[in-house]
Design an enzyme around this catalytic site. Sequence first.
Site, PDB file in Angstrom:
ATOM      1  N   TRP A  87       0.877  -1.168  -0.017  1.00 13.07           N
ATOM      2  CA  TRP A  87      -0.012  -0.085  -0.008  1.00 13.07           C
ATOM      3  C   TRP A  87       0.980   1.363   0.102  1.00 13.07           C
ATOM      4  O   TRP A  87       1.762   1.288   0.711  1.00 13.07           O
ATOM      5  CB  TRP A  87      -1.052   0.269   1.329  1.00 13.07           C
ATOM      6  N   LYS A 105      -7.182   2.618  -2.766  1.00 15.19           N
ATOM      7  CA  LYS A 105      -7.620   3.452  -1.737  1.00 15.19           C
ATOM      8  C   LYS A 105      -8.365   4.662  -2.522  1.00 15.19           C
ATOM      9  O   LYS A 105      -8.199   4.991  -3.568  1.00 15.19           O
ATOM     10  CB  LYS A 105      -6.419   4.006  -1.016  1.00 15.19           C
ATOM     11  N   HIS A 122     -11.887   1.839   2.647  1.00 13.52           N
ATOM     12  CA  HIS A 122     -11.301   2.706   1.759  1.00 13.52           C
ATOM     13  C   HIS A 122     -12.445   3.007   0.515  1.00 13.52           C
ATOM     14  O   HIS A 122     -12.021   3.399  -0.537  1.00 13.52           O
ATOM     15  CB  HIS A 122     -10.113   1.967   1.051  1.00 13.52           C
TER      16      HIS A 122
HETATM   17  C1  RNT Z   1      -3.773   2.826   4.796  1.00 12.93           C
HETATM   18  C2  RNT Z   1      -3.791   1.176   4.575  1.00 12.93           C
HETATM   19  C3  RNT Z   1      -2.926   0.481   4.959  1.00 12.93           C
HETATM   20  C4  RNT Z   1      -2.702   0.682   6.493  1.00 12.93           C
HETATM   21  C5  RNT Z   1      -1.455  -0.291   7.065  1.00 12.93           C
HETATM   22  C6  RNT Z   1      -0.625   0.432   8.216  1.00 12.93           C
HETATM   23  O1  RNT Z   1      -4.989   3.348   4.346  1.00 12.93           O
HETATM   24  O2  RNT Z   1      -5.414   0.848   4.975  1.00 12.93           O
HETATM   25  O3  RNT Z   1      -3.330  -0.833   5.025  1.00 12.93           O
HETATM   26  O4  RNT Z   1      -3.531   0.774   7.192  1.00 12.93           O
HETATM   27  O5  RNT Z   1      -0.510  -0.539   5.997  1.00 12.93           O
HETATM   28 ZN    ZN Z   2      -5.727  -1.384   4.954  1.00 17.20          ZN
END
Ligand code: RNT
Ligand code: ZN
Length: 421
Positions: free
Chosen positions: A187, A230, A264
């Site tokens: 991510w 996201k 998300h």
């Molecule tokens: C961020 C993502 C990701 C994080 C973690 C800490 O919006 O959801 O997964 O929450 O990697």
């Molecule tokens: Zn996440």
Amino acid sequence: MAAQNDIEKNYQQAKEIYGELGVDTDLVLEKMNQVSISIPCWQGDDVSGFEGSDELTGGIEVTGNYPGRASTPEQLRKDLGKALSLIPGSHRVNLHAMYSETGSDLVDRNELQPKHFDNWVQWAKEKKLGLDFNPTFFSHPKSDDGFTLSHRDDEIRNFWIEHAKVCRKIGEYMGKELSDTCVTNIWIPDGYKDRPVDRYSPRQRLRKALDEIMSVEIDKDYNRDAVESKLFGIGSESYVVGSHDFYTAYAASRDVLLCMDSGHYHPEEHISDKITAVIDFVGELLLHITRGVRWDSDHVVSLEEETRAILAEIVRNDLLKKVHIGLDFFDATINRVAAWVIGTRNTQKALLEALLEPTDKLKAYEKDGDYTSRLALLEELKTYPLGAVWDYYCLQNNVAVREKWLAEIKKYEKEELLTRK
Ligand code: RNT
Ligand code: ZN
């Protein structure tokens, strides 16, 4: 609090009640024990990690200052151990690269090695846990302007590409050591606060960067890769490079898992409906089950409509082998160890409810066009004795029944958490 006898008696009654619908509760409890949930280590320390950084960046946010935050690897493992002792079944712990242990060496993220996670691996072996992994693309000077794998500067972009490459190797190592496939999830926070003019180039750079990362040969039995999409972050409200469409297309065209985080999406958009829409194209999914309240707030998972719908979708469509169930929350306004227990137990209750459903019966009603019976039974099921089966499951697994676990947390808080500075 119910005595053991009562719990057993209630279970026998529940067994009969579900039995009338053709559901074998004993079999369901066996299935429960085969499902492991990936628990986010970062709930234990407000996504701080062990690199000494005191600022969380990347457009994610932890609020609260409940006492007792773990600030060393030993503390974090101890807290995780406590939480796991109050959760039935055997599970996985999800780590981030920022939780490396490099001793007195200063090791930047592009130079991390499997040995920097050896303590975690040894601990997981002892506790019979699986491990999952994530490169960390935030809380680092090279991510300060909000771009990493899609950065226009070759040097910065290559730094992050190297980071992801070493992380896949670390994931492979974890999987091999534990004989249990690790899922390494990418991510990135990349995006713009305000409307960009060029939406294309960053996505082209991200695609190329990912292809380069994935070109490193990895044993798929030990490590599987995932990409997490996201909608927006704090500071990337107008444009996110790794959007849903981008990663859905990427995962579907490469041998990579798609990670869907339930926080998300637009508030009225639900991942429960997305699982069957994408699964045949992406092969496998990783979920980050969380609870967004008004925004991507990462509240502790609750036994609510969407959590239940997600687990129902997985079970109804026999997708437990293809959908990796992970959690993603971080709340610092409550006891952090309790947060793990609450969120994981709630996910398990949703799983149990799904497994106790007479799905064949419901599908038959649907097939026959008898939507009245479908709705009637679905609604009646809501007051079936799920709790009696859950209590018995906890008893069977030697973990505290109902809210009894809370007393153990309070004791741990007093004896351990409150002694921390
Ligand atoms: C961020 C993502 C990701 C994080 C973690 C800490 O919006 O959801 O997964 O929450 O990697
Ligand atoms: Zn996440």
